[in-house]
Design an enzyme around this catalytic site. Structure first.
Site, PDB file in Angstrom:
ATOM      1  CE1 TYR A 197      -3.627  -2.536   0.668  1.00 11.08           C
ATOM      2  CE2 TYR A 197      -2.358  -3.192   2.595  1.00 11.08           C
ATOM      3  CZ  TYR A 197      -3.388  -3.419   1.711  1.00 11.08           C
ATOM      4  OH  TYR A 197      -4.176  -4.519   1.865  1.00 11.08           O
ATOM      5  CG  HIS A 222      -6.722   5.544   0.973  1.00 10.89           C
ATOM      6  ND1 HIS A 222      -7.427   6.711   1.164  1.00 10.89           N
ATOM      7  CD2 HIS A 222      -7.450   4.584   1.610  1.00 10.89           C
ATOM      8  CE1 HIS A 222      -8.525   6.466   1.863  1.00 10.89           C
ATOM      9  NE2 HIS A 222      -8.543   5.189   2.156  1.00 10.89           N
ATOM     10  CG  PHE A 230      -5.601  -2.309   7.568  1.00 13.11           C
ATOM     11  CD1 PHE A 230      -5.181  -2.236   6.250  1.00 13.11           C
ATOM     12  CD2 PHE A 230      -5.147  -3.359   8.359  1.00 13.11           C
ATOM     13  CE1 PHE A 230      -4.336  -3.184   5.721  1.00 13.11           C
ATOM     14  CE2 PHE A 230      -4.306  -4.313   7.838  1.00 13.11           C
ATOM     15  CZ  PHE A 230      -3.892  -4.237   6.513  1.00 13.11           C
ATOM     16  CG  ASN A 233     -12.042   0.856   6.905  1.00 11.80           C
ATOM     17  OD1 ASN A 233     -11.659   1.791   6.205  1.00 11.80           O
ATOM     18  ND2 ASN A 233     -12.653  -0.197   6.402  1.00 11.80           N
TER      19      ASN A 233
END
Length: 191
Positions: free
Chosen positions: A14, A19, A64, A66
């Protein structure tokens, strides 16, 4: 003391996603301002240092996106910080690529990291919105946000991150307008 949080997802797969530009901003700040070593704390990665005259903690939640609020809430409670000490760096779809805007409070605009922090601490924190642009259609948002910056965007990305780090002392002392203006001027000069 201030807590600056960069939002992103943990893991090398990632690392270059749009993001994760919040993580990238903190990494650049830590490097430019010679922050201390990374410590695994508060369900994330923490570094301590000084920006100008201010003591600043940099936190990248490892939960993460969320669940970012769990990590941030834990750090805020441990250091007994008020909401005025919290600054969150995050990607912003509704801002042109590589534009930087500072905003106090507000909604989450569908950003799951902001939503999680809002859920754990409330909405009244300073946000440093890092423009990633909108792909044009809502069906393409996920692929855009979770995609890497294009090779053609690398120079602009490096310029933005460098400008943020160079002007960070203004943000640390609360001069948000000059922080934004100086970043824009640096970007015009670099472009």
């Amino acid at each position: 003391m201030q807590l600056w949080v960069g939002l992103g997802n943990p893991g090398p797969q990632y690392a270059l996603h749009r993001h994760n530009v919040g993580f990238m901003a903190l990494d650049t700040i830590a490097e430019v301002h010679n922050f201390g070593p990374v410590q695994k704390k508060f369900q994330g990665w923490l570094q301590e240092g000084r920006i100008g005259t201010e003591k600043v903690l940099l936190l990248k939640p490892a939960t993460f996106m969320n669940e970012s609020g769990r990590s941030v809430g834990e750090a805020m409670r441990f250091y007994k910080l008020g909401m005025d000490a919290l600054v969150v760096f995050h990607d912003e779809l509704d801002l042109a690529p590589f534009k930087v805007k500072v905003k106090q409070g507000g909604g989450t605009a569908g950003h799951n990291g902001l939503r999680s922090i809002d859920k754990h601490l409330g909405p009244d924190f300073l946000r440093v919105r890092l423009g990633i642009g909108h792909p044009g259609h809502k069906d393409r948002v996920t692929g855009h946000v979770l995609g890497n910056f294009a090779k053609s965007e690398q120079d602009d990305l490096v310029d933005m991150l460098g400008a943020i780090a160079s002007e960070a002392a203004l943000l640390a002392k609360g001069d948000n307008v000059l922080f934004m203006n100086n970043i824009a001027l640096r970007q015009q000069t670099a472009g």
